[in-house]
Design a protein around this motif. Structure first.
Motif, short mmCIF file in Angstrom:
data_model
loop_
_atom_site.label_atom_id
_atom_site.label_comp_id
_atom_site.label_asym_id
_atom_site.label_seq_id
_atom_site.Cartn_x
_atom_site.Cartn_y
_atom_site.Cartn_z
N GLY A 1 5.57 15.86 -17.30
CA GLY A 1 4.43 15.90 -16.39
C GLY A 1 3.62 14.62 -16.40
N TRP A 2 4.14 13.57 -17.00
CA TRP A 2 3.42 12.29 -17.07
C TRP A 2 3.59 11.46 -15.80
N VAL A 3 4.66 11.72 -15.05
CA VAL A 3 4.81 11.13 -13.71
C VAL A 3 5.24 12.25 -12.77
N ARG A 4 5.08 12.00 -11.47
CA ARG A 4 5.53 12.95 -10.46
C ARG A 4 6.14 12.17 -9.31
N LEU A 5 7.26 12.68 -8.78
CA LEU A 5 7.91 12.04 -7.64
C LEU A 5 7.38 12.68 -6.37
N LYS A 6 6.97 11.83 -5.42
CA LYS A 6 6.36 12.32 -4.19
C LYS A 6 7.13 11.79 -2.98
N THR A 7 7.18 12.59 -1.94
CA THR A 7 7.79 12.16 -0.68
C THR A 7 6.79 12.27 0.47
N GLN A 8 5.56 12.64 0.16
CA GLN A 8 4.49 12.68 1.14
C GLN A 8 3.25 12.03 0.54
N LEU A 9 2.56 11.23 1.36
CA LEU A 9 1.33 10.57 0.91
C LEU A 9 0.23 10.77 1.95
N ARG A 10 -1.00 10.81 1.48
CA ARG A 10 -2.12 10.76 2.41
C ARG A 10 -2.14 9.39 3.09
N LEU A 11 -2.82 9.32 4.21
CA LEU A 11 -2.86 8.05 4.95
C LEU A 11 -3.42 6.91 4.10
N ASP A 12 -4.55 7.18 3.42
CA ASP A 12 -5.16 6.11 2.63
C ASP A 12 -4.24 5.67 1.50
N GLU A 13 -3.49 6.61 0.91
CA GLU A 13 -2.55 6.26 -0.16
C GLU A 13 -1.42 5.38 0.39
N ALA A 14 -0.90 5.75 1.53
CA ALA A 14 0.19 4.98 2.13
C ALA A 14 -0.27 3.57 2.49
N PHE A 15 -1.46 3.46 3.06
CA PHE A 15 -1.96 2.14 3.45
C PHE A 15 -2.26 1.27 2.23
N ALA A 16 -2.62 1.86 1.11
CA ALA A 16 -2.86 1.09 -0.11
C ALA A 16 -1.56 0.63 -0.75
N LEU A 17 -0.49 1.41 -0.56
CA LEU A 17 0.76 1.12 -1.27
C LEU A 17 1.70 0.21 -0.49
N PHE A 18 1.78 0.38 0.81
CA PHE A 18 2.81 -0.31 1.59
C PHE A 18 2.25 -1.49 2.39
N THR A 19 3.17 -2.40 2.74
CA THR A 19 2.81 -3.55 3.57
C THR A 19 2.72 -3.13 5.03
N LEU A 20 2.21 -4.01 5.85
CA LEU A 20 2.10 -3.72 7.28
C LEU A 20 3.48 -3.44 7.89
N ALA A 21 4.44 -4.27 7.52
CA ALA A 21 5.79 -4.09 8.07
C ALA A 21 6.35 -2.73 7.68
N GLU A 22 6.14 -2.31 6.45
CA GLU A 22 6.62 -1.01 5.99
C GLU A 22 5.89 0.13 6.69
N LEU A 23 4.59 -0.02 6.91
CA LEU A 23 3.81 1.02 7.57
C LEU A 23 4.23 1.21 9.02
N LYS A 24 4.60 0.14 9.69
CA LYS A 24 5.05 0.25 11.08
C LYS A 24 6.31 1.11 11.18
N LEU A 25 7.17 1.01 10.18
CA LEU A 25 8.38 1.84 10.16
C LEU A 25 8.07 3.29 9.82
N LEU A 26 7.06 3.50 8.98
CA LEU A 26 6.70 4.85 8.56
C LEU A 26 5.88 5.59 9.62
N LEU A 27 5.20 4.85 10.49
CA LEU A 27 4.30 5.47 11.48
C LEU A 27 4.65 5.03 12.90
N PRO A 28 5.88 5.30 13.35
CA PRO A 28 6.27 4.87 14.70
C PRO A 28 5.44 5.55 15.78
N GLN A 29 4.92 6.74 15.49
CA GLN A 29 4.12 7.47 16.48
C GLN A 29 2.72 6.89 16.63
#
Length: 586
Positions: free
Chosen positions: A101-129
């Motif tokens: 329980g010291w780490v957890r694998l996630k496949t969903q992130l809140r918007l603010d978490e995603a924007f803090a973690l990924f680059t602009l180029a990566e975010l464009k691929l994650l948020l095509p809509q």
């Protein structure tokens, strides 16, 4: 000194370069846990103790991976970007940590978490809509999406979430005695970039007597951050929230711990300054009024004044001037007094006459007339220098002011502080309970506390007696050689030299050194700076004088004025040298 510190100094050297073990960070973290377990067991809760036990029982690869994540910034990490050559079976190590329980694998992130973690180029691929407009910056894009879909979850590839940050923060606090220092302290020491004095770290130095005290500290820090963010938001709703949070802050138990109370006072003062800067004067008044921090009283006088509460301002100023906490408070309140007095006298018809007729009020008026130091009485020099020379004006002035029988040195705050640090070295690094918590301290943790000198009274008294003979010179010279390069907040090795120390001990009398050191000890934080830039030694008469250099447009700061007042009081020669630039066309 505890033997488990010695390993810090035995890394192998190859061609003059220290070679770190590839798992150096793991060894450092184990050292922290061993130290915390041995010296701070009374402050560990059951969860902390279980973490330490499970950590030492874990496979080395899992230990290494966890520490790697702890020492990175943040708590979310892209799985694809995690790669460590010294951790061979990465997947197995990660699975082991997930099972605990010291780490957890996630496949969903809140918007603010995603924007803090990924680059602009990566975010464009994650948020095509949600295509990004070409004119938008990252923060604007995030705000636009949040305005429409605040609960949107971003589908991502595997992300690793660290879930033991609370433990690592608590261990770091227990080891370092603060949350400002981090794990890089180990690396700089091991690489030989810094050397530290070896101090016996005994169990009596523990900051916290129970897990509850440690919890209170962490709660203070967390709520302080929340309140500060609330104040910075700056609107009526947030002001109400700040008052609620302030009540929660005040309700945190202090457990009769002077150290915890001191920390709370400091945080309250900082919040007061934030509120004052945001012109939330009513809240600032409450914050300053609830803390015992050194500067809170003078700030409270100012906040009373800003709210038009002249009577309260005058009465508190009179109290401060009658019994000032230190020179800085006296100076600041004296500066406010003339305008406060003027306004008060203008309002006499609407104010109780009792305040005007108190002996304290008249005492302050007399104090103002007799003791306010005027900078007009400071001896002034002038110096013309060429503009084009690429060097600091202080160094150029020192060269110009040196002569056949006079040696001029650029020392600023380093000479008196340095002589003090060398003479009182063993006193400053004495293993007083509550003064040293870890091997990377450059000063005792209680240096700025009001009882700092009192707790070492017999040691200071003994060392001050060395000024009655030539013993003090021997101690200073011996420590200059023996302690060379060891970090001390008082001793700046790049400025001190054999020649400077020799001239100083030759020209500055023991009685004058006693005056300097006594003033420095009174309030080390305030009086440890503000000294003149240059000192000139007259080697024929064995005299010296201080010179503060001011380039065009510069003026004396408050702490510098206080030093010149000290010089005037004790008949020590000092001057301000005003530099002018030579006219190229002249």
């Amino acid at each position: 000194m505890r033997t488990w510190y010695y390993w810090l100094y035995i890394y192998p050297v190859l061609n003059g370069v220290i070679v770190l073990n590839e798992l150096y960070y793991l060894e450092n973290f184990k050292l922290v846990l061993e130290s915390v377990r041995e010296r701070n067991s009374q402050a560990l809760n059951n969860s902390d103790k279980q973490f330490i036990r499970l950590f030492f029982a874990a496979p080395q690869a899992a230990q290494a991976l966890l520490v790697r994540l702890i020492m990175r910034k943040g708590e979310l990490f892209s799985y694809a970007k995690l790669s460590y050559a010294e951790i061979p079976d990465f997947s197995a190590a990660l699975e082991f940590l997930a099972d605990l329980g010291w780490v957890r694998l996630k496949t969903q992130l809140r918007l603010d978490e995603a924007f803090a973690l990924f680059t602009l180029a990566e975010l464009k691929l994650l948020l095509p809509q949600w295509p990004k407009a070409s004119s938008e910056i990252k923060e604007q894009w995030l705000s636009r999406i949040l305005a429409s879909e605040p609960d949107l979850l971003v589908q991502v590839q595997k992300v690793v979430e660290l879930r033991v940050s609370d433990h690592s923060q608590r261990f770091r606090l227990l080891f370092f005695g603060n949350l400002k220092q981090n794990w890089s302290e180990f690396v700089t020491e091991q690489l030989g970039l810094y050397k530290y004095e070896a101090v016996d770290l005994n169990a009596e130095a523990a900051l916290f007597g129970s897990p509850a005290e440690l919890d209170s500290y962490m709660a203070l820090e967390s709520l302080y951050s929340d309140i500060e963010q609330t104040l910075l938001a700056y609107d009526a709703v947030d002001l109400k929230l700040a008052l609620v949070q302030l009540g929660q802050f005040q309700a945190i138990a202090m457990y009769d711990s002077p150290w915890l109370s001191r920390r709370r006072d400091k945080l309250l003062f900082r919040l007061g300054r934030t509120a004052e800067r945001r012109q939330q004067f009513s809240l600032a008044e409450q914050l300053y009024g609830r803390c015992n921090w050194e500067e809170s009283r003078q700030r409270l006088v100012r906040v009373y004044e800003l709210q038009g509460k002249t009577t309260q301002a005058v009465e508190l100023a009179a109290t401060a001037l009658a019994e000032p906490q230190n020179e800085a408070e006296r100076q600041q309140v004296l500066r406010m007094w003339p305008r406060l007095y003027k306004r008060f006298m203008q309002q006499r018809s609407t104010v109780s006459t009792d305040a005007v007729n108190t002996p304290q009020f008249h005492q302050v008026n007399g104090l103002l007339q007799s003791s306010r130091f005027s900078t007009k009485n400071i001896h002034a020099l002038s110096l013309v220098l060429p503009v084009a020379v690429p060097a600091r004006v202080e160094h150029r002035s020192a060269k110009s002011l040196s002569g056949y029988a006079e040696q001029c040195f650029f020392v600023e705050n380093c000479l008196i502080n340095g002589l003090f640090g060398l003479l009182f070295w063993d006193v400053l690094f004495a293993p007083v309970p509550g003064a040293f918590f870890h091997p990377f301290q450059t000063r005792p943790a209680d240096l700025y506390e009001t009882d700092f000198q009192k707790r070492r009274a017999h040691l200071f008294e003994q060392r001050f007696r060395s000024l009655e003979t030539s013993e003090y010179q021997q101690i200073i010279r011996k420590n200059y050689v023996r302690k060379q390069g060891i970090q001390s907040s008082f001793v700046h090795w790049g400025v001190l030299s054999d020649g400077l120390i020799s001239h100083a001990l030759r020209c500055i009398s023991a009685s004058e050194l006693r005056l300097y050191f006594t003033r420095l000890l009174a309030t080390p934080k305030n009086n440890g700076n503000g000294m003149p830039d240059l000192i000139i030694f007259d080697l024929l008469s064995n005299r010296y004088r201080w010179v503060e250099i001011k380039a065009p447009g510069d003026k004396l700061q408050d702490n510098q004025v206080r030093w010149f007042e000290f010089f005037a009081t004790h008949n020590i020669e000092a001057a301000v040298c005003y530099v002018q630039w030579a006219d190229h066309e002249g």
